[in-house]
Design a protein around this motif. Structure first.
Motif, short mmCIF file in Angstrom:
data_model
loop_
_atom_site.label_atom_id
_atom_site.label_comp_id
_atom_site.label_asym_id
_atom_site.label_seq_id
_atom_site.Cartn_x
_atom_site.Cartn_y
_atom_site.Cartn_z
N SER A 109 53.89 33.04 -14.71
CA SER A 109 53.61 31.62 -14.47
C SER A 109 54.64 30.85 -15.29
O SER A 109 55.68 30.46 -14.79
CB SER A 109 52.18 31.28 -14.85
OG SER A 109 51.93 29.93 -14.57
N ASP A 167 43.54 38.68 -17.04
CA ASP A 167 42.12 38.38 -17.30
C ASP A 167 41.23 39.18 -16.37
O ASP A 167 41.71 39.93 -15.49
CB ASP A 167 41.82 36.87 -17.23
CG ASP A 167 42.07 36.23 -15.87
OD1 ASP A 167 42.44 36.96 -14.93
OD2 ASP A 167 41.89 35.00 -15.76
N THR A 215 54.77 35.82 -20.84
CA THR A 215 54.30 37.19 -21.04
C THR A 215 55.39 38.19 -20.65
O THR A 215 55.72 39.10 -21.42
CB THR A 215 53.03 37.46 -20.19
OG1 THR A 215 52.11 36.40 -20.37
CG2 THR A 215 52.37 38.77 -20.59
N ILE A 274 48.77 32.58 -11.83
CA ILE A 274 50.06 33.16 -11.44
C ILE A 274 50.83 32.15 -10.59
O ILE A 274 50.22 31.38 -9.83
CB ILE A 274 49.87 34.50 -10.69
CG1 ILE A 274 51.22 35.21 -10.54
CG2 ILE A 274 49.16 34.31 -9.35
CD1 ILE A 274 51.10 36.69 -10.28
C1 LIG Z 1 45.26 34.57 -15.20
C2 LIG Z 1 46.69 34.47 -15.59
N1 LIG Z 1 47.57 35.34 -15.09
C3 LIG Z 1 48.89 35.28 -15.38
C4 LIG Z 1 49.39 34.33 -16.21
C5 LIG Z 1 50.88 34.27 -16.42
O1 LIG Z 1 51.29 34.22 -17.72
P1 LIG Z 1 52.62 33.52 -18.21
O2 LIG Z 1 52.38 32.04 -18.27
O3 LIG Z 1 52.84 34.10 -19.56
O4 LIG Z 1 53.74 33.84 -17.26
C6 LIG Z 1 48.51 33.41 -16.74
C7 LIG Z 1 48.97 32.33 -17.53
O5 LIG Z 1 48.34 31.28 -17.62
C8 LIG Z 1 47.13 33.49 -16.42
O6 LIG Z 1 46.23 32.60 -16.92
#
Ligand SMILES: Cc1ncc(COP(=O)(O)O)c(C=O)c1O
Length: 368
Positions: free
Chosen positions: A197, A311, A201, A241
């Motif tokens: 997102s 999650d 990560t 995502i």
């Molecule tokens: C449920 C979920 N999946 C994936 C991500 C993706 O993470 P990132 O923002 O580190 O790319 C997030 C981020 O908010 C998330 O809440």
């Protein structure tokens, strides 16, 4: 789970930094679960890192601690207000941290956000600031960011950690999430899959593993309609995502390939995994799993992969796991028909003991 902040337990000179130090020290090792499947007739092992078993129920707990630490010097001013644009999980973690620290917190959110997460943010004393963009727009993020900028302009002592541009986002995954996963996952893993997102990560995981295990292939997974890696934005139903802007953190060297999956397949994967193993994950984890299945189908030499699952399914009872929501996005509620959408000639999943597995981690999942 969160350490209480009291005069007796904090460093009087720096209560915020002290809080973050303690929260990281008390954070449990987040468990992994291994499931098996057969793709193109070849047995494959998939290790799921279940970040939903964290104190604030997602991988964003780590991100939130790092972001708060990065703005600690601005939080000791009386009346300081933390403001962040969030699709849910970061807001949930920040609301708990701000409650513990006695800070006002405003989450700028859109209508797609899970009602379960909304309620938790409010229960923690956080305020929800809704943007009015229609549900089927492709620009929720841009609209949320515009609203954050407006609030930062008008509110005195507003502090915006800015998860989209603050390097504290990805650094915590390089120094903490990645080494933890490295210690848990067997050395036989050949590929790591993570969704994007903000890209924090994936960027953090990659910067650790590129150094520590250069042979590990790293794959970014996004959903169609997101523009994290470019392209034209399209309305999306899943939260967590995807994004309607490019990641400020990711460079091409951070990943070997990017996979774009259809949201409906991501959701179908969530249902099939739950049906077969009892493990219920969120929609972004379903996308990661869908990407992994596609990749395994095309790579018969790959036998063991790692999937970062941000999650669990508990936040998504009214959405991903609700028949009315499935109907809205054009999916059948029937498990058998959903299974067909999982794709990549995947007959389903088996938990490590061949039995249906509970969602809660078992003793053996937690390394000592
Ligand atoms: C449920 C979920 N999946 C994936 C991500 C993706 O993470 P990132 O923002 O580190 O790319 C997030 C981020 O908010 C998330 O809440």
């Amino acid at each position: 789970m969160t350490p209480p902040v009291t005069a007796a337990t904090t460093d009087a000179t720096d209560p915020v930094l002290d809080y973050v130090r303690r929260a990281i020290a008390d954070y449990p090792v987040v468990p992994v679960r291994t499931v098996y499947t057969e793709i193109a007739g070849i047995p494959r092992t998939i290790t799921l890192k279940l970040e939903g078993h964290s104190p604030w129920r997602s991988v964003k707990g780590r991100t939130a601690l790092s972001l708060i630490r990065s703005v600690a010097d601005r939080l000791t001013v009386p009346g300081a207000t933390v403001i962040e644009s969030t699709s849910g999980n970061l807001g949930l973690a920040l609301s708990a941290i701000c409650r513990d620290l006695g800070l006002r917190f405003i989450a700028v959110v859109d209508q797609r956000q899970s009602p379960v997460i909304q309620k938790t943010i409010e229960d923690n004393g956080g305020e929800l600031d809704w943007i009015k963009t229609p549900d089927d727009a492709a620009t929720h993020l841009q609209d949320r960011l515009a609203r954050v900028r407006e609030l930062v302009r008008v509110l005195p002592h507003a502090v915006w950690p800015n998860q989209y541009e603050n390097d504290a986002n990805w650094r915590i995954h390089e120094t903490w999430t990645a080494p933890e996963l490295d210690a848990q996952a067997s050395a036989s893993a050949q590929v790591l899959f993570a969704g994007v997102s903000t890209g924090g990560t994936l960027a953090g995981l990659s910067r650790y593993f590129r150094r520590a295990r250069p042979g590990l292939r790293i794959i970014g997974v996004d959903v169609r309609g997101s523009t994290v890696f470019g392209g034209v934005p399209r309305p999306r139903a899943l939260t967590g995502i995807g994004a309607s802007r490019r990641s400020a953190f990711l460079k091409p060297a951070d990943y070997d390939t990017v996979l774009l999956v259809e949201e409906r397949r991501a959701v179908a994967c969530c249902h099939t995994l739950r049906e077969d193993t009892g493990i219920a994950v969120g929609g972004s984890s379903g996308a990661v799993l869908a990407g992994a299945l596609d990749y395994l189908y095309r790579h018969p030499e790959v036998r063991h992969v790692l999937c970062l699952c941000p999650d669990l399914g508990d936040n998504y009872a009214p959405t991903v796991y609700h028949p009315a929501w499935l109907d809205r996005i054009g999916l059948p509620a029937d498990p058998g028909r959903l299974r067909h959408r999982t794709g990549a000639a995947c007959p389903g999943f088996r938990a490590h003991d061949g039995q249906s597995a509970p969602t809660a981690p078992s003793e053996e999942d937690v390394p000592r």
